[in-house]
Design a protein around this motif. Structure first.
Motif, short mmCIF file in Angstrom:
data_model
loop_
_atom_site.label_atom_id
_atom_site.label_comp_id
_atom_site.label_asym_id
_atom_site.label_seq_id
_atom_site.Cartn_x
_atom_site.Cartn_y
_atom_site.Cartn_z
N GLY A 45 68.74 10.80 41.53
CA GLY A 45 68.46 10.54 40.23
C GLY A 45 68.78 8.93 39.84
N ALA A 46 68.06 8.70 38.84
CA ALA A 46 68.19 7.41 38.27
C ALA A 46 68.49 7.53 36.68
CB ALA A 46 66.85 6.47 38.33
N ILE A 47 69.69 6.82 36.41
CA ILE A 47 70.11 7.16 35.05
C ILE A 47 70.37 5.64 34.04
CG2 ILE A 47 72.11 7.92 33.60
CD1 ILE A 47 72.86 9.43 36.22
N ALA A 48 69.98 5.76 33.00
CA ALA A 48 69.99 4.64 32.11
C ALA A 48 70.48 4.65 30.70
CB ALA A 48 68.64 3.89 32.10
N SER A 49 71.54 4.06 30.41
CA SER A 49 72.12 4.32 28.93
C SER A 49 71.11 3.18 28.17
CB SER A 49 73.31 3.95 28.82
OG SER A 49 73.96 5.03 29.37
N VAL A 50 70.52 3.45 26.99
CA VAL A 50 69.82 2.43 26.21
C VAL A 50 70.27 2.54 24.85
CG1 VAL A 50 67.67 2.62 27.80
CG2 VAL A 50 67.94 4.22 25.83
N SER A 51 70.07 1.50 23.98
CA SER A 51 70.25 1.32 22.63
C SER A 51 69.49 0.51 21.93
CB SER A 51 71.73 0.97 22.56
OG SER A 51 72.26 -0.19 23.03
N HIS A 52 69.62 0.33 20.39
CA HIS A 52 69.04 -0.48 19.56
C HIS A 52 69.70 -0.30 18.30
CE1 HIS A 52 65.77 -1.76 16.73
NE2 HIS A 52 65.50 -2.72 17.70
N THR A 53 69.64 -1.60 17.62
CA THR A 53 70.44 -1.49 15.97
C THR A 53 69.08 -2.21 15.50
OG1 THR A 53 72.45 -1.83 16.93
CG2 THR A 53 72.08 -2.43 14.72
#
Length: 184
Positions: A33-41
């Protein structure tokens, strides 16, 4: 590579149990698996979006191969929030702890009464640094469970866009698991 030895060891342990007259079974789960945490404000600082992308490619488990997205949007100015989760089959290429690739669109329906969020994911993971490994064996009296895990930090290239807004990748990881359950 240790994986063939692990499969042989699990098979050898399972043979005596499978020969018993009682209902015995072996379940083998293998995946990458490949996991990524993403965000934006948002520019005004009001809307915070966070999400976790998990791209899985495997066999034998309860989870289907594909792209999973979970997350939330919170408007701190309006005092509202929206949780969402979605899945799209396929679109995943995983090569152990070396490489991961996702090209998929995932519609993540709201589970809190808000709007659905659509993710356009075109992301590549490349493993970097040391590999972390763990393993465990436990017996609960009715089954023997064996689990081997490995993970590695990754750098990413590409883009994750949610409803037309580009998100930042905060962290990324490649993972691999092999687990077996032997029921008695």
């Amino acid at each position: 590579m240790r994986t063939p030895a692990v499969v042989v060891a699990v098979a050898l342990v399972a043979l005596p149990l499978a020969a018993r007259p009682a209902a015995a079974g072996v379940t083998l789960v293998r995946g990458s698996g490949a996991i990524a945490s993403v965000s934006h404000t948002s520019a005004d600082g009001c809307v915070h979006t966070v999400a976790e992308i998990a791209a899985l490619q495997g066999s034998g488990g309860e989870l289907a191969s594909g792209v999973y997205v979970t997350g939330s949007q919170e408007d701190v100015c309006a005092g509202t929030g929206n949780g969402f989760a979605g899945f799209s089959p396929g679109g995943v290429t995983a090569l152990g702890l070396l490489f991961g690739r996702v090209h998929a669109t995932v519609v993540a329906p709201s589970y809190s009464g808000g709007a659905d969020v659509t993710f356009a994911i075109d992301l590549t993971w490349l493993g970097t640094g040391p590999v972390s490994r763990s393993h465990d064996v436990w017996d609960d009296g009715s089954a023997i469970n064996v689990q081997w895990n490995a993970s590695r930090a990754a750098i990413t290239a590409g883009a994750v866009v949610a409803d037309g807004v580009a998100l930042d990748v905060d962290s990324a990881l490649l993972a691999r698991e092999l687990s077996a359950t032997i029921t008695r």
